[in-house]
Design a protein around this motif. Structure first.
Motif, mmCIF file in Angstrom:
data_model
loop_
_atom_site.group_PDB
_atom_site.id
_atom_site.type_symbol
_atom_site.label_atom_id
_atom_site.label_comp_id
_atom_site.label_asym_id
_atom_site.label_seq_id
_atom_site.Cartn_x
_atom_site.Cartn_y
_atom_site.Cartn_z
ATOM 1 N N ALA A 101 45.738 37.189 48.406
ATOM 2 C CA ALA A 101 45.637 38.494 49.052
ATOM 3 C C ALA A 101 45.834 39.584 48.011
ATOM 4 O O ALA A 101 46.402 39.350 46.939
ATOM 5 C CB ALA A 101 46.691 38.617 50.153
ATOM 6 N N ALA A 102 45.367 40.773 48.333
ATOM 7 C CA ALA A 102 45.548 41.903 47.423
ATOM 8 C C ALA A 102 47.013 42.306 47.390
ATOM 9 O O ALA A 102 47.646 42.472 48.432
ATOM 10 C CB ALA A 102 44.689 43.068 47.876
ATOM 11 N N ARG A 103 47.554 42.468 46.186
ATOM 12 C CA ARG A 103 48.917 43.003 46.060
ATOM 13 C C ARG A 103 48.857 44.533 46.060
ATOM 14 O O ARG A 103 49.618 45.189 46.732
ATOM 15 C CB ARG A 103 49.556 42.499 44.763
ATOM 16 C CG ARG A 103 49.753 40.995 44.731
ATOM 17 C CD ARG A 103 50.592 40.585 43.516
ATOM 18 N NE ARG A 103 50.727 39.134 43.423
ATOM 19 C CZ ARG A 103 49.936 38.360 42.697
ATOM 20 N NH1 ARG A 103 48.945 38.886 42.003
ATOM 21 N NH2 ARG A 103 50.120 37.058 42.661
ATOM 22 N N HIS A 104 47.942 45.066 45.307
ATOM 23 C CA HIS A 104 47.715 46.511 45.264
ATOM 24 C C HIS A 104 46.214 46.729 45.190
ATOM 25 O O HIS A 104 45.564 46.223 44.281
ATOM 26 C CB HIS A 104 48.404 47.151 44.052
ATOM 27 C CG HIS A 104 49.870 46.891 43.979
ATOM 28 N ND1 HIS A 104 50.775 47.522 44.819
ATOM 29 C CD2 HIS A 104 50.595 46.069 43.196
ATOM 30 C CE1 HIS A 104 51.979 47.100 44.539
ATOM 31 N NE2 HIS A 104 51.911 46.209 43.559
ATOM 32 N N GLY A 105 45.657 47.453 46.137
ATOM 33 C CA GLY A 105 44.223 47.736 46.103
ATOM 34 C C GLY A 105 43.393 46.508 46.407
ATOM 35 O O GLY A 105 43.705 45.733 47.309
ATOM 36 N N SER A 106 42.348 46.280 45.630
ATOM 37 C CA SER A 106 41.387 45.220 45.905
ATOM 38 C C SER A 106 41.877 43.867 45.404
ATOM 39 O O SER A 106 42.606 43.772 44.412
ATOM 40 C CB SER A 106 40.050 45.555 45.235
ATOM 41 O OG SER A 106 39.150 44.479 45.361
ATOM 42 N N ASN A 107 41.444 42.797 46.085
ATOM 43 C CA ASN A 107 41.712 41.440 45.596
ATOM 44 C C ASN A 107 40.453 40.826 44.990
ATOM 45 O O ASN A 107 40.306 39.602 44.932
ATOM 46 C CB ASN A 107 42.263 40.552 46.717
ATOM 47 C CG ASN A 107 41.300 40.426 47.892
ATOM 48 O OD1 ASN A 107 40.253 41.087 47.932
ATOM 49 N ND2 ASN A 107 41.636 39.588 48.860
#
Length: 337
Positions: A9-15
Motif C-alpha cells: 500500500a502507499a505510505r505517502h502519495g502513490s504506490n
C-alpha cells in the motif's frame, strides 16, 4: 510463471513504485475456466484505481484486458479448445492478466479478431464491453435506430470513448458529439467518427451552442462527472438519459427530477462478479465486435505500445493513464526472456 503484482500500500502519495516483478505457480483450469497463455495486455483506469487502493497482505496481480492462446480447458468448457486465440477483459475478483498464464471463465471470452495483431486486439475488450453495455443495455439505444437523437460523449478520446464513438456512429442513427480538450485528442475523436467535437475545458452549454445544438437526448459521462454534472443536466432535454462510468465522490440525483432525467451506471464487471444469468452476453458481444472489426466496420483504439509486459513498463503506463493525457489505449506485449 512470471507476473507483475502490486505488493504494498502507499505510505505517502502513490504506490506506483510497488508494481513489482514476481514469480507465481502456474494455475490449473477447472469447471468453465480456460487457462490462457497471455500474449498482450492493455492498461485501464481500473488498474490504477485497484493499485492505488491496495491494502492487503498478499501481492495482487492486476490487468483486465488480454489476448492469448488457450492452453488447457476445464471439464465444463464447451465454447473453446486448446490452441484457440481469444480476447477478454477478465473478472475484477480474480488474478489479472499481468502474468504469463491466467484463468478466465469461457463465458466472458471470445475468439479474437482475425484481422488484428495481438497488441491491436488487446486494446479493445474491456472498453468495448463497457461501451456496448453503456450504449445498448443502459441507455437503451437501438441498433439502426434513434434517428434525431443526440449523444454527448464526455471524454471521447479515452479508451471507452474511442470505441463508444465508433459504435454510436456505425451502428445507430444518433448524432454523435465527442468532447476533447487538446488538438491531438480532438483530431483523434473526429477520426473515430464523431459528427462534432467540442472542448470540455470550456462550459459545455456554450460549446454546444457554438455548434448549433440546444439540447441532447443522451449523455455518456466517462470522466470528471462531478465537474460537469450541472452542465450535463442543463444540456439534457426533458426525459433525457444520463449514463456514467467514473466514480464521483457523491452525486445528488434530486436535480434530475424536474426534467425526469434517468440515471444509469455502467460497470462491466457486474456480470462476472455476480455470475449473472446472462453472463454469456459478454462472450456474445465480444464475438460480435470481433466480426465488426474483421468486416472493417470498427477499428482498434490502440494509442501507444509500451513494449514488453514487465513492472517498469507497467509503471510508465499507469503514470501516463493517471496524468489523464493518454489518447486511445496503452498496450504491452510479450514477456521478458
Amino acid at each position: 510463471m512470471k507476473a507483475i503484482a502490486i505488493t504494498h500500500a502507499a505510505r505517502h502519495g502513490s504506490n506506483l513504485d510497488f508494481l513489482t516483478d514476481i514469480d507465481l505457480p502456474q494455475p490449473e483450469a477447472h469447471g468453465h475456466d480456460l487457462l490462457i497463455e497471455v500474449r498482450a495486455v492493455s492498461v485501464n483506469p481500473v488498474d490504477t484505481k485497484v493499485r492505488a487502493s491496495f491494502n492487503a497482505d498478499t501481492p495482487r496481480v492486476l490487468g483486465w484486458d488480454a489476448v492469448g492462446v488457450v492452453k488447457a480447458v476445464g471439464e465444463a468448457v464447451t465454447l473453446f479448445q486448446p490452441g484457440d486465440e481469444v480476447w477478454y477483459a477478465g473478472a475484477l475478483t480474480r488474478p489479472g492478466s499481468n502474468s504469463e498464464y491466467q484463468l478466465v471463465d469461457e463465458r466472458i471470452a471470445a475468439l479474437k479478431p482475425k484481422t488484428l495483431d495481438n497488441a491491436s486486439a488487446a486494446a479493445l475488450p474491456l472498453t468495448a464491453i463497457t461501451a456496448w453495455e453503456l450504449l445498448f443495455d443502459r441507455l437503451g439505444v437501438q441498433e439502426k435506430g434513434n434517428e434525431g437523437d443526440v449523444l454527448l460523449i464526455v471524454g471521447a478520446a479515452g479508451g471507452v470513448g474511442s470505441i463508444l464513438t465508433q459504435l454510436a456512429r456505425k451502428l445507430t442513427r444518433l448524432t454523435v458529439i465527442g468532447t476533447a480538450s487538446r488538438p491531438a485528442s480532438q483530431q483523434w475523436v473526429k477520426a473515430r467518427g464523431a459528427h462534432y467535437v467540442i472542448d470540455h475545458s470550456k462550459p459545455l452549454t456554450e460549446e454546444l451552442a457554438r455548434i448549433g445544438v440546444k439540447q441532447v437526448s443522451h449523455v455518456a459521462s466517462l470522466t470528471n462527472t462531478e465537474d460537469h454534472y450541472q452542465q450535463l443536466i442543463n444540456a439534457l432535454q426533458p426525459q433525457g438519459k444520463l449514463a456514467l462510468i467514473d466514480d464521483p465522490q457523491s452525486l445528488d440525483a434530486l436535480p434530475l427530477k424536474v426534467k425526469s432525467i434517468s440515471l444509469h451506471w455502467e460497470f462491466m464487471f457486474t456480470r462476472s462478479m455476480f455470475t449473472t444469468a446472462d453472463i454469456i452476453a459478454q462472450h456474445q458481444l465480444l464475438t460480435r465486435v470481433a466480426t465488426l472489426i474483421d468486416e472493417g466496420v470498427l477499428k482498434t483504439t490502440l494509442g501507444e505500445h509500451f513494449g514488453t509486459i514487465n513492472a517498469a513498463n507497467l509503471r510508465k503506463a499507469h503514470a501516463l493513464l493517471e496524468s489523464q493525457r493518454a489518447v486511445g489505449k496503452i498496450v504491452l506485449e510479450g514477456f521478458d526472456n
